[in-house]
Design an enzyme around this catalytic site. Structure first.
Site: not given
Ligand code: DGL
Length: 271
Positions: A16-17, A48-49, A79-81, A158, A190-192
Site C-alpha cells: 500500500d502507499s 498516492y490519492g 491500495c484502491n488507488t 496516517e 480506500c484501505t485506510h
Molecule cells: N490506502 C490507499 C487506498 O486504498 C491509498 C491512500 C493514499 O495513499 O492516498 O486508496
C-alpha cells in the site's frame, strides 16, 4: 519462474502507499494464520490519492519489484488507488503469479447486500477512475450510486487521529449530503478508511451499513490460494513482516493500531 514452480511456503506480498493496507494484511492474517506475509508500505511517498495516474503506476511497479525479491507466490495490491489504475501493468510485468486488487472483492461483497442506493468513498485518484461505479453497475445496473472523494481521511489516519471533534468535522465536510439522501451501504473504497469506521458509524444515518472490504479481499486471497494449490502447510507459523520506505517516529505503535498487535518485524528500506 513458471506458476508450477511456485512454492506454497513462499510469502504473500502485500503493498500500500502507507499504513492503510495493514487493514487488508490483518484480515488475511485472521483467516490464513499459517501464511507468511511480506508487507511494503511506501510511507515516504504517501498519499498516492492526489497524484497523477502515471506517477501512481510508476510507484506501483517499483513496489512490486521490491516484493518480487521475496519470491512471493501472490501479490495483493492493498491500495484502491493503485488497484484502480495499475493492475494491468502489474500483471504484465509479473505473469508468473496472480496479482489481485481490493476493488472487485469489495464490489462483490457490496452487491451481496442487494442495495438500491450506494455511496463509495475514496481518494481523488480512485473516484476519478470511475472504476467502482462501473463495476457496481455491471452487477446491479439499476443501482443508484455516488462516489465521493474524501482526500483528508488518509492524512488523519496516517497521523493516528481516528476520532474526536476534528474527525467528525472532517466527515461532515464530505458526507453531510448523506443525511438528506441516506444510502443503504457505504463502501470504504480506500484501505485506510476502515480505521475511521467507528467515527463513520457515529456520523452516518442509522440505516447505512459499512461494507467490510478488507474481509472480502482476504477471502478472495484465500480462494486464489485454494485454486492454485498454494496454501502454506497448516502447521506453518505465519508471520507479518513490514517494510517501509520511511520510518517516522511511532511507526510501530501506529501499525499496532491498524493490526491490533505488533508486526513481527519493521524495517526501513530503499526501493
Ligand atoms: N490506502 C490507499 C487506498 O486504498 C491509498 C491512500 C493514499 O495513499 O492516498 O486508496
Amino acid at each position: 519462474m513458471s506458476r508450477s514452480a511456485l512454492d506454497h511456503q513462499s510469502p504473500i506480498g502485500v503493498f500500500d502507499s502507507g499504513l492503510g493496507g495493514l487493514t487488508v494484511a490483518a484480515a488475511i492474517r485472521k483467516i490464513l494464520p499459517a501464511e507468511r506475509i511480506v508487507y511494503l508500505g511506501d510511507t515516504a511517498r504517501v498519499p498516492y490519492g492526489p497524484r497523477s495516474t502515471e506517477t501512481i503506476q510508476a510507484f506501483a511497479l517499483q513496489n512490486a519489484a521490491f516484493l518480487r525479491k521475496f519470491n512471493i507466490k501472490l501479490l495483493v495490491v492493498a491500495c484502491n488507488t493503485v488497484s484502480a489504475v495499475a493492475l494491468e501493468q502489474l500483471r504484465a510485468v509479473m505473469p508468473e503469479i496472480a496479482v489481485t486488487g481490493v476493488i472487485l472483492p469489495g464490489v462483490r461483497a457490496a452487491c451481496e447486500t442487494c442495495p438500491e442506493k450506494a455511496v463509495v468513498i475514496g481518494t481523488k485518484g480512485t473516484v476519478r477512475s470511475g472504476v467502482y461505479v462501473r463495476e457496481l453497475h455491471k452487477l446491479i445496473p439499476e443501482l443508484q450510486v455516488r462516489a465521493i472523494p474524501c482526500p483528508l481521511f488518509v492524512p488523519f489516519v496516517e497521523e493516528g487521529i481516528l476520532e474526536g471533534p476534528a474527525v467528525r468535522e472532517m466527515i461532515h465536510l464530505y458526507l453531510a449530503e448523506l443525511h438528506a439522501d441516506p444510502p443503504d451501504i457505504l463502501i470504504p473504497g480506500c484501505t485506510h478508511y476502515p480505521l475511521l469506521k467507528n467515527a463513520l458509524y457515529d456520523y452516518l444515518p442509522k440505516q447505512t451499513k459499512i461494507i467490510d472490504c478488507a474481509k472480502a479481499s482476504a477471502e478472495h486471497v484465500a480462494a486464489l490460494l485454494t485454486e492454485q494449490n498454494l496454501h502454506a502447510p497448516e502447521n506453518a507459523k505465519g508471520s507479518l513482516e513490514c517494510y517501509v520506505t520511511d520510518s517516522p517516529p511511532g511507526f510501530e505503535s501506529q501499525a499496532e493500531k491498524f493490526l491490533g498487535y505488533p508486526p513481527d518485524k519493521v524495517e526501513k528500506v530503499t526501493l
